[in-house]
Design a protein around this motif. Structure first.
Motif, mmCIF file in Angstrom:
data_model
loop_
_atom_site.group_PDB
_atom_site.id
_atom_site.type_symbol
_atom_site.label_atom_id
_atom_site.label_comp_id
_atom_site.label_asym_id
_atom_site.label_seq_id
_atom_site.Cartn_x
_atom_site.Cartn_y
_atom_site.Cartn_z
ATOM 1 N N GLY A 46 0.815 -1.155 0.179
ATOM 2 C CA GLY A 46 0.010 0.146 -0.182
ATOM 3 C C GLY A 46 0.611 1.036 -0.026
ATOM 4 O O GLY A 46 0.635 2.033 -0.487
ATOM 5 N N ASP A 47 1.986 1.226 0.816
ATOM 6 C CA ASP A 47 3.306 2.891 0.567
ATOM 7 C C ASP A 47 3.744 2.200 -0.259
ATOM 8 O O ASP A 47 3.068 3.835 -1.240
ATOM 9 C CB ASP A 47 4.143 2.351 2.309
ATOM 10 N N VAL A 48 3.853 1.596 -0.787
ATOM 11 C CA VAL A 48 4.878 1.281 -2.325
ATOM 12 C C VAL A 48 3.742 1.987 -3.647
ATOM 13 O O VAL A 48 4.001 2.764 -4.122
ATOM 14 C CB VAL A 48 5.219 0.425 -2.831
ATOM 15 N N TYR A 49 1.859 1.453 -3.908
ATOM 16 C CA TYR A 49 1.638 1.560 -4.825
ATOM 17 C C TYR A 49 1.014 3.681 -4.507
ATOM 18 O O TYR A 49 0.522 4.337 -5.165
ATOM 19 C CB TYR A 49 0.284 0.986 -4.069
ATOM 20 N N GLN A 50 0.713 4.094 -2.689
ATOM 21 C CA GLN A 50 0.340 5.373 -2.843
ATOM 22 C C GLN A 50 1.588 6.078 -3.115
ATOM 23 O O GLN A 50 1.492 7.175 -3.759
ATOM 24 C CB GLN A 50 -0.084 5.327 -1.306
ATOM 25 N N ALA A 51 2.807 5.560 -3.589
ATOM 26 C CA ALA A 51 3.877 6.737 -3.553
ATOM 27 C C ALA A 51 4.614 6.543 -4.984
ATOM 28 O O ALA A 51 4.105 7.157 -6.229
ATOM 29 C CB ALA A 51 5.516 5.931 -3.126
ATOM 30 N N LEU A 52 4.069 5.696 -5.989
ATOM 31 C CA LEU A 52 4.152 5.296 -7.354
ATOM 32 C C LEU A 52 2.709 6.578 -7.616
ATOM 33 O O LEU A 52 2.931 7.328 -8.723
ATOM 34 C CB LEU A 52 3.825 3.986 -7.878
ATOM 35 N N ALA A 53 1.520 6.355 -6.896
ATOM 36 C CA ALA A 53 0.669 6.883 -7.709
ATOM 37 C C ALA A 53 1.083 8.445 -8.157
ATOM 38 O O ALA A 53 0.002 9.279 -8.100
ATOM 39 C CB ALA A 53 -0.906 6.769 -6.781
ATOM 40 N N ALA A 54 1.296 8.843 -6.318
ATOM 41 C CA ALA A 54 0.983 10.211 -6.236
ATOM 42 C C ALA A 54 2.689 10.724 -6.888
ATOM 43 O O ALA A 54 2.631 11.929 -7.700
ATOM 44 C CB ALA A 54 1.959 10.333 -4.960
ATOM 45 N N ALA A 55 3.608 9.938 -7.149
ATOM 46 C CA ALA A 55 4.398 10.122 -8.457
ATOM 47 C C ALA A 55 4.324 10.901 -9.707
ATOM 48 O O ALA A 55 3.895 11.520 -10.689
ATOM 49 C CB ALA A 55 5.827 9.776 -8.005
ATOM 50 N N GLU A 56 3.091 10.183 -10.273
ATOM 51 C CA GLU A 56 2.299 10.026 -11.546
ATOM 52 C C GLU A 56 3.787 10.056 -12.948
ATOM 53 O O GLU A 56 3.534 9.972 -13.673
ATOM 54 C CB GLU A 56 1.556 11.075 -11.644
ATOM 55 N N LYS A 57 4.535 9.014 -12.282
ATOM 56 C CA LYS A 57 5.665 8.842 -13.613
ATOM 57 C C LYS A 57 6.465 7.239 -13.020
ATOM 58 O O LYS A 57 6.497 6.848 -11.798
ATOM 59 C CB LYS A 57 6.478 9.855 -13.130
ATOM 60 N N ALA A 58 7.252 6.948 -13.381
ATOM 61 C CA ALA A 58 8.170 5.446 -13.426
ATOM 62 C C ALA A 58 8.929 5.921 -12.338
ATOM 63 O O ALA A 58 9.618 7.385 -12.269
ATOM 64 C CB ALA A 58 9.204 4.887 -14.968
ATOM 65 N N LEU A 59 9.873 5.369 -10.787
ATOM 66 C CA LEU A 59 10.538 5.625 -9.755
ATOM 67 C C LEU A 59 11.368 4.369 -10.119
ATOM 68 O O LEU A 59 11.257 3.277 -10.004
ATOM 69 C CB LEU A 59 9.892 6.295 -8.710
ATOM 70 N N THR A 60 12.721 4.387 -9.229
ATOM 71 C CA THR A 60 13.687 3.809 -9.169
ATOM 72 C C THR A 60 13.273 3.583 -7.285
ATOM 73 O O THR A 60 12.734 3.604 -6.810
ATOM 74 C CB THR A 60 15.310 4.171 -8.964
ATOM 75 N N VAL A 61 13.561 1.906 -7.043
ATOM 76 C CA VAL A 61 13.878 1.590 -5.903
ATOM 77 C C VAL A 61 13.592 2.221 -5.109
ATOM 78 O O VAL A 61 13.363 2.676 -3.415
ATOM 79 C CB VAL A 61 14.278 0.135 -5.341
ATOM 80 N N ASN A 90 7.040 -2.606 -15.356
ATOM 81 C CA ASN A 90 8.461 -2.180 -15.156
ATOM 82 C C ASN A 90 9.103 -1.549 -16.580
ATOM 83 O O ASN A 90 8.760 -2.043 -17.669
ATOM 84 C CB ASN A 90 9.632 -2.643 -14.648
ATOM 85 N N ASP A 91 10.350 -0.628 -16.202
ATOM 86 C CA ASP A 91 10.178 0.061 -17.574
ATOM 87 C C ASP A 91 12.019 0.145 -17.397
ATOM 88 O O ASP A 91 12.981 1.268 -17.039
ATOM 89 C CB ASP A 91 9.619 1.594 -18.096
ATOM 90 N N GLY A 92 12.720 -0.840 -17.483
ATOM 91 C CA GLY A 92 14.492 -0.635 -17.163
ATOM 92 C C GLY A 92 13.867 -0.764 -15.494
ATOM 93 O O GLY A 92 14.294 -2.646 -15.044
ATOM 94 N N GLU A 93 15.229 0.174 -15.110
ATOM 95 C CA GLU A 93 15.018 -0.248 -13.851
ATOM 96 C C GLU A 93 14.318 1.008 -12.389
ATOM 97 O O GLU A 93 14.868 0.835 -11.866
ATOM 98 C CB GLU A 93 17.140 0.610 -13.164
ATOM 99 N N LYS A 94 13.215 1.421 -13.684
ATOM 100 C CA LYS A 94 12.102 1.918 -12.784
ATOM 101 C C LYS A 94 11.262 1.112 -13.184
ATOM 102 O O LYS A 94 10.187 0.528 -14.428
ATOM 103 C CB LYS A 94 11.913 3.574 -13.609
ATOM 104 N N VAL A 95 9.942 1.650 -11.653
ATOM 105 C CA VAL A 95 8.572 1.196 -11.648
ATOM 106 C C VAL A 95 7.550 1.844 -11.929
ATOM 107 O O VAL A 95 7.926 3.083 -11.630
ATOM 108 C CB VAL A 95 8.645 0.014 -10.264
ATOM 109 N N THR A 96 6.680 1.436 -12.146
ATOM 110 C CA THR A 96 5.379 2.613 -12.825
ATOM 111 C C THR A 96 3.684 1.585 -12.103
ATOM 112 O O THR A 96 3.876 0.701 -12.719
ATOM 113 C CB THR A 96 5.463 3.256 -13.933
ATOM 114 N N LEU A 97 2.842 1.983 -12.157
ATOM 115 C CA LEU A 97 1.896 1.288 -12.225
ATOM 116 C C LEU A 97 1.424 0.928 -12.617
ATOM 117 O O LEU A 97 1.349 1.457 -14.271
ATOM 118 C CB LEU A 97 0.547 2.792 -11.875
ATOM 119 N N ALA A 98 0.128 -0.246 -13.706
ATOM 120 C CA ALA A 98 0.726 -0.763 -14.945
ATOM 121 C C ALA A 98 -0.715 -0.193 -15.308
ATOM 122 O O ALA A 98 -1.531 0.405 -15.131
ATOM 123 C CB ALA A 98 0.228 -2.104 -14.676
#
Length: 98
Positions: A46-61, A90-98
């Motif tokens: 849930g924490d990871v999902y919220q962080a990715l949703a707030a960023a609205e872009k692909a992020l590294t770990v 995943n987009d190379g080293e970055k992860v985004t919401l599907a």
């Protein structure tokens, strides 16, 4: 006589070097223990999902961990959960919401 002085000087230098090494020893930071169970994994997901949703872009770990304010180990636990559910891409080293 010169031999004794050289030996004594070398022994003194060795002791000084040893003393210097012992004074620069750093204490390791106390590590927190990560409880790996279904409940904790779900919360970290849930924490990871919220962080990715707030960023609205692909992020590294590392970026996800910083945004979610959790450790990288906890981030990986949450990512595993979300990947299993098919919620991430995943987009190379970055992860985004599907």
């Amino acid at each position: 006589m010169a031999e004794k002085k050289a030996t004594a000087k070398k022994a003194t230098e060795t002791k000084a070097a040893a003393a210097k090494k012992t004074t620069t020893v750093k204490k390791a930071a106390a590590k927190s223990v990560l409880a790996v169970n279904a409940e904790n994994a779900g919360f970290k997901a849930g924490d990871v999902y919220q962080a990715l949703a707030a960023a609205e872009k692909a992020l590294t770990v590392k970026e996800i961990a910083k945004a979610a304010k959790i450790s990288e180990e906890e981030t990986l636990l949450g990512l595993g959960w979300l990947f299993k559910e098919g919620k991430l891409a995943n987009d190379g080293e970055k992860v985004t919401l599907a």
